[in-house]
Design a protein around this motif. Sequence first.
Motif, PDB file in Angstrom:
ATOM      1  N   PRO A   1      41.375  83.332  -2.611  1.00 37.56           N
ATOM      2  CA  PRO A   1      40.559  82.195  -3.052  1.00 37.56           C
ATOM      3  C   PRO A   1      40.931  81.813  -4.480  1.00 37.56           C
ATOM      4  CG  PRO A   1      39.253  84.218  -3.042  1.00 37.56           C
ATOM      5  CD  PRO A   1      40.596  84.565  -2.481  1.00 37.56           C
ATOM      6  N   LEU A   2      41.005  80.521  -4.723  1.00 41.37           N
ATOM      7  CA  LEU A   2      41.299  80.009  -6.060  1.00 41.37           C
ATOM      8  C   LEU A   2      40.019  79.482  -6.703  1.00 41.37           C
ATOM      9  CD1 LEU A   2      44.639  78.145  -5.203  1.00 41.37           C
ATOM     10  CD2 LEU A   2      44.332  80.459  -6.135  1.00 41.37           C
ATOM     11  N   PHE A   3      38.925  80.170  -6.406  1.00 36.62           N
ATOM     12  CA  PHE A   3      37.607  79.805  -6.919  1.00 36.62           C
ATOM     13  C   PHE A   3      36.793  81.089  -7.003  1.00 36.62           C
ATOM     14  CE2 PHE A   3      37.600  79.586  -2.347  1.00 36.62           C
ATOM     15  CZ  PHE A   3      36.433  80.223  -1.975  1.00 36.62           C
ATOM     16  N   ASP A   4      35.680  81.009  -7.681  1.00 41.46           N
ATOM     17  CA  ASP A   4      34.777  82.155  -7.824  1.00 41.46           C
ATOM     18  C   ASP A   4      33.983  82.310  -6.529  1.00 41.46           C
ATOM     19  OD1 ASP A   4      32.853  84.025  -8.460  1.00 41.46           O
ATOM     20  OD2 ASP A   4      32.060  82.928 -10.194  1.00 41.46           O
ATOM     21  N   THR A   5      34.270  83.357  -5.761  1.00 33.71           N
ATOM     22  CA  THR A   5      33.603  83.553  -4.475  1.00 33.71           C
ATOM     23  C   THR A   5      32.116  83.887  -4.627  1.00 33.71           C
ATOM     24  OG1 THR A   5      34.287  85.865  -4.409  1.00 33.71           O
ATOM     25  CG2 THR A   5      35.704  84.260  -3.271  1.00 33.71           C
ATOM     26  N   ALA A   6      31.691  84.277  -5.815  1.00 34.34           N
ATOM     27  CA  ALA A   6      30.274  84.582  -6.042  1.00 34.34           C
ATOM     28  C   ALA A   6      29.462  83.325  -6.365  1.00 34.34           C
ATOM     29  CB  ALA A   6      30.128  85.594  -7.176  1.00 34.34           C
ATOM     30  N   ALA A   7      30.146  82.233  -6.683  1.00 35.54           N
ATOM     31  CA  ALA A   7      29.448  80.993  -7.036  1.00 35.54           C
ATOM     32  C   ALA A   7      28.935  80.296  -5.782  1.00 35.54           C
ATOM     33  CB  ALA A   7      30.394  80.064  -7.796  1.00 35.54           C
TER      34      ALA A   7
END
Length: 167
Positions: A139-145
């Motif tokens: 993932p190229l994003f914060d998976t916790a967001a």
Amino acid sequence: MTSATELTVIQVPVSDPRVRPLLRELGDEYSRRYGKDAHAELARYPDEEFTASHGGVLLLLLEAGTPVAGGAFRRHDPHTAELKRIWTHSAHRRRGLARRVVAALEAEARSRGYRRVYLTTGPRQPEARGLYLATGYTPLFDTAADPETIGPLAFEKDLTHVKENTP
């Protein structure tokens, strides 16, 4: 019910009539999930971007010739294929077909010299997010967001370290 092992993978252009039902259902579902007409988004990329010189369309078919799942890729950059329009017909879900489509697209992209795959999915598509995480995409994003605060969820995968896995 036909098993996934009885499916055939064929390459067809976007203009092939067997692609239309999948894209129509895809657009309808995206429209319901996001509350606006998604058919225009699906038509945003010209069909030529999914031709052999730029990318490709793969369609899984039942033995009887009925389209059940499909996907495509286009050139993102000289080394990267971008997966698009991955879809499983609603009557054929939860059978591992999307995994087979992704594997087929990766194999075809690799055979055409691409070293990386890039894709995005929407924040209201948790099953797609789960599929990409489960199949080795980074993932190229914060998976916790909260996905709704991110917008399109981008993923990538290095194809140079992926073992050949033909669907």
